[in-house]
Design a protein around this motif. Structure first.
Motif, PDB file in Angstrom:
ATOM      1  N   GLY A   1       0.815  -1.199   0.000  1.00 57.33           N
ATOM      2  CA  GLY A   1       0.000   0.000   0.000  1.00 57.33           C
ATOM      3  C   GLY A   1       0.854   1.255   0.000  1.00 57.33           C
ATOM      4  O   GLY A   1       2.076   1.211   0.158  1.00 57.33           O
ATOM      5  N   ASP A   2       0.192   2.391  -0.146  1.00 57.73           N
ATOM      6  CA  ASP A   2       0.898   3.670  -0.250  1.00 57.73           C
ATOM      7  C   ASP A   2       1.663   4.049   1.016  1.00 57.73           C
ATOM      8  O   ASP A   2       2.558   4.896   0.965  1.00 57.73           O
ATOM      9  CB  ASP A   2      -0.086   4.782  -0.594  1.00 57.73           C
ATOM     10  CG  ASP A   2      -0.680   4.628  -1.987  1.00 57.73           C
ATOM     11  OD1 ASP A   2      -0.050   3.940  -2.812  1.00 57.73           O
ATOM     12  OD2 ASP A   2      -1.764   5.185  -2.236  1.00 57.73           O
ATOM     13  N   ASN A   3       1.294   3.444   2.144  1.00 61.23           N
ATOM     14  CA  ASN A   3       1.972   3.802   3.396  1.00 61.23           C
ATOM     15  C   ASN A   3       3.231   2.974   3.649  1.00 61.23           C
ATOM     16  O   ASN A   3       3.878   3.125   4.688  1.00 61.23           O
ATOM     17  CB  ASN A   3       1.021   3.637   4.580  1.00 61.23           C
ATOM     18  CG  ASN A   3       0.587   2.190   4.776  1.00 61.23           C
ATOM     19  OD1 ASN A   3       0.318   1.486   3.797  1.00 61.23           O
ATOM     20  ND2 ASN A   3       0.497   1.751   6.016  1.00 61.23           N
ATOM     21  N   VAL A   4       3.599   2.123   2.681  1.00 67.72           N
ATOM     22  CA  VAL A   4       4.790   1.276   2.814  1.00 67.72           C
ATOM     23  C   VAL A   4       5.821   1.697   1.772  1.00 67.72           C
ATOM     24  O   VAL A   4       5.526   1.749   0.578  1.00 67.72           O
ATOM     25  CB  VAL A   4       4.451  -0.213   2.641  1.00 67.72           C
ATOM     26  CG1 VAL A   4       5.716  -1.068   2.763  1.00 67.72           C
ATOM     27  CG2 VAL A   4       3.414  -0.648   3.657  1.00 67.72           C
ATOM     28  N   LYS A   5       7.021   1.985   2.238  1.00 64.88           N
ATOM     29  CA  LYS A   5       8.111   2.390   1.344  1.00 64.88           C
ATOM     30  C   LYS A   5       9.238   1.382   1.417  1.00 64.88           C
ATOM     31  O   LYS A   5       9.722   1.057   2.506  1.00 64.88           O
ATOM     32  CB  LYS A   5       8.626   3.780   1.736  1.00 64.88           C
ATOM     33  CG  LYS A   5       9.756   4.292   0.850  1.00 64.88           C
ATOM     34  CD  LYS A   5      10.146   5.713   1.250  1.00 64.88           C
ATOM     35  CE  LYS A   5      11.214   6.285   0.312  1.00 64.88           C
ATOM     36  NZ  LYS A   5      11.562   7.683   0.685  1.00 64.88           N
ATOM     37  N   LEU A   6       9.656   0.875   0.269  1.00 59.09           N
ATOM     38  CA  LEU A   6      10.806  -0.013   0.174  1.00 59.09           C
ATOM     39  C   LEU A   6      11.985   0.803  -0.322  1.00 59.09           C
ATOM     40  O   LEU A   6      11.849   1.586  -1.280  1.00 59.09           O
ATOM     41  CB  LEU A   6      10.543  -1.166  -0.784  1.00 59.09           C
ATOM     42  CG  LEU A   6       9.785  -2.383  -0.229  1.00 59.09           C
ATOM     43  CD1 LEU A   6       8.371  -2.002   0.185  1.00 59.09           C
ATOM     44  CD2 LEU A   6       9.734  -3.504  -1.265  1.00 59.09           C
ATOM     45  N   MET A   7      13.146   0.599   0.291  1.00 63.59           N
ATOM     46  CA  MET A   7      14.282   1.447  -0.047  1.00 63.59           C
ATOM     47  C   MET A   7      15.594   0.687  -0.016  1.00 63.59           C
ATOM     48  O   MET A   7      15.884  -0.049   0.927  1.00 63.59           O
ATOM     49  CB  MET A   7      14.338   2.631   0.930  1.00 63.59           C
ATOM     50  CG  MET A   7      15.385   3.657   0.591  1.00 63.59           C
ATOM     51  SD  MET A   7      15.263   5.088   1.706  1.00 63.59           S
ATOM     52  CE  MET A   7      16.586   6.089   1.025  1.00 63.59           C
ATOM     53  N   ASP A   8      16.387   0.868  -1.070  1.00 62.91           N
ATOM     54  CA  ASP A   8      17.763   0.387  -1.112  1.00 62.91           C
ATOM     55  C   ASP A   8      18.612   1.475  -0.476  1.00 62.91           C
ATOM     56  O   ASP A   8      18.910   2.498  -1.092  1.00 62.91           O
ATOM     57  CB  ASP A   8      18.165   0.144  -2.566  1.00 62.91           C
ATOM     58  CG  ASP A   8      19.644  -0.173  -2.744  1.00 62.91           C
ATOM     59  OD1 ASP A   8      20.384  -0.135  -1.740  1.00 62.91           O
ATOM     60  OD2 ASP A   8      20.062  -0.451  -3.886  1.00 62.91           O
ATOM     61  N   GLY A   9      18.998   1.255   0.788  1.00 59.50           N
ATOM     62  CA  GLY A   9      19.765   2.259   1.513  1.00 59.50           C
ATOM     63  C   GLY A   9      21.245   2.221   1.228  1.00 59.50           C
ATOM     64  O   GLY A   9      21.968   3.151   1.591  1.00 59.50           O
ATOM     65  N   GLY A  10      21.715   1.143   0.583  1.00 61.95           N
ATOM     66  CA  GLY A  10      23.125   1.037   0.242  1.00 61.95           C
ATOM     67  C   GLY A  10      24.028   1.360   1.409  1.00 61.95           C
ATOM     68  O   GLY A  10      23.896   0.805   2.498  1.00 61.95           O
ATOM     69  N   THR A  11      24.945   2.306   1.197  1.00 58.05           N
ATOM     70  CA  THR A  11      25.859   2.758   2.242  1.00 58.05           C
ATOM     71  C   THR A  11      25.669   4.256   2.492  1.00 58.05           C
ATOM     72  O   THR A  11      26.620   4.980   2.808  1.00 58.05           O
ATOM     73  CB  THR A  11      27.323   2.484   1.841  1.00 58.05           C
ATOM     74  OG1 THR A  11      27.597   3.141   0.585  1.00 58.05           O
ATOM     75  CG2 THR A  11      27.572   1.000   1.693  1.00 58.05           C
ATOM     76  N   GLN A  12      24.438   4.723   2.367  1.00 58.29           N
ATOM     77  CA  GLN A  12      24.169   6.155   2.456  1.00 58.29           C
ATOM     78  C   GLN A  12      24.347   6.734   3.861  1.00 58.29           C
ATOM     79  O   GLN A  12      24.474   7.943   4.031  1.00 58.29           O
ATOM     80  CB  GLN A  12      22.752   6.456   1.973  1.00 58.29           C
ATOM     81  CG  GLN A  12      22.525   6.154   0.504  1.00 58.29           C
ATOM     82  CD  GLN A  12      21.124   6.510   0.080  1.00 58.29           C
ATOM     83  OE1 GLN A  12      20.682   7.646   0.227  1.00 58.29           O
ATOM     84  NE2 GLN A  12      20.408   5.527  -0.429  1.00 58.29           N
TER      85      GLN A  12
END
Length: 209
Positions: A36-47
């Protein structure tokens, strides 16, 4: 309807073998499911510290990472809530790990800290392999890690939908697992201990792999 903001984050460096575990987990999750719109998937890498704003906005944070628990290689472990920053600071395995501990500390300092936090970590097999991929014991833990995360999210009313359509990539396509594997040179063709320009002469001349 659940109105909590959920952040599912994979951190690590895909260029150093099992260091890429967290990124590959969230990448696989993105390929298989729709949320759903309230879920964010993120590749955080080494940020590192640049992830603060995203953590601050999350009510629920799920993190995948390669963690040195001092256990059998490939072992999965779950860490919850207040134990996560304590644990990540106990053993520094990589630069991004210290960076993420700082991210959590800064989020807490500003008063915008996730209400719920889950770290799914996998004990690495190999890290000193530049350009290498996940070792099999670690790769085999991707699916179990996703199951742990999805089971955890159910308590917040999060049930994703399966899908078979191409997903929008979280990172440039050439960094995706399949393309990365297809284009990766063999150990005979590429030095795997780092950049030869920055290693000592003895190591470089030996050609140690």
């Amino acid at each position: 309807m659940n109105d909590k903001n959920i952040l599912i984050l994979g951190i690590g460096n895909i260029l150093w073998a099992d260091e890429g575990f967290g990124v590959r987990c969230v990448e696989t999750l993105n390929e298989r499911y729709r949320f759903g719109d309230n879920v964010k998937l993120m590749d955080g890498g080494t940020q590192g510290i640049y992830l603060v704003q995203h953590v601050q906005a999350a009510d629920v944070l799920v993190v995948f990472d390669a963690i040195d628990y001092g256990l059998e290689p490939g072992t999965l472990k779950k860490i919850y809530d207040d134990e996560v920053p304590k644990f990540m600071g106990a053993k520094q395995m990589s630069l991004h790990q210290t960076g993420f501990q700082e991210v959590l500390a800064m989020a807490e300092f500003t008063g915008n800290y996730p209400e719920h936090l889950l770290l799914v970590g996998c004990q690495p097999v190999e890290l000193e392999d530049f350009g290498g991929s996940l070792r099999e014991p670690v790769r085999a833990q991707i699916d179990p890690s996703l199951e742990i995360a999805l089971d955890y999210l159910q308590q917040f009313g999060i049930t994703p939908e399966n899908h078979d359509q191409p997903a929008e990539a979280l990172a440039p396509g050439e960094l995706g697992l399949n393309e990365y594997e297809a284009g990766r040179p063999s150990e005979m063709d590429a030095f795997r201990k780092g950049d030869l320009r920055f290693l000592n002469d003895e190591t470089a001349e030996s050609g140690e792999r």
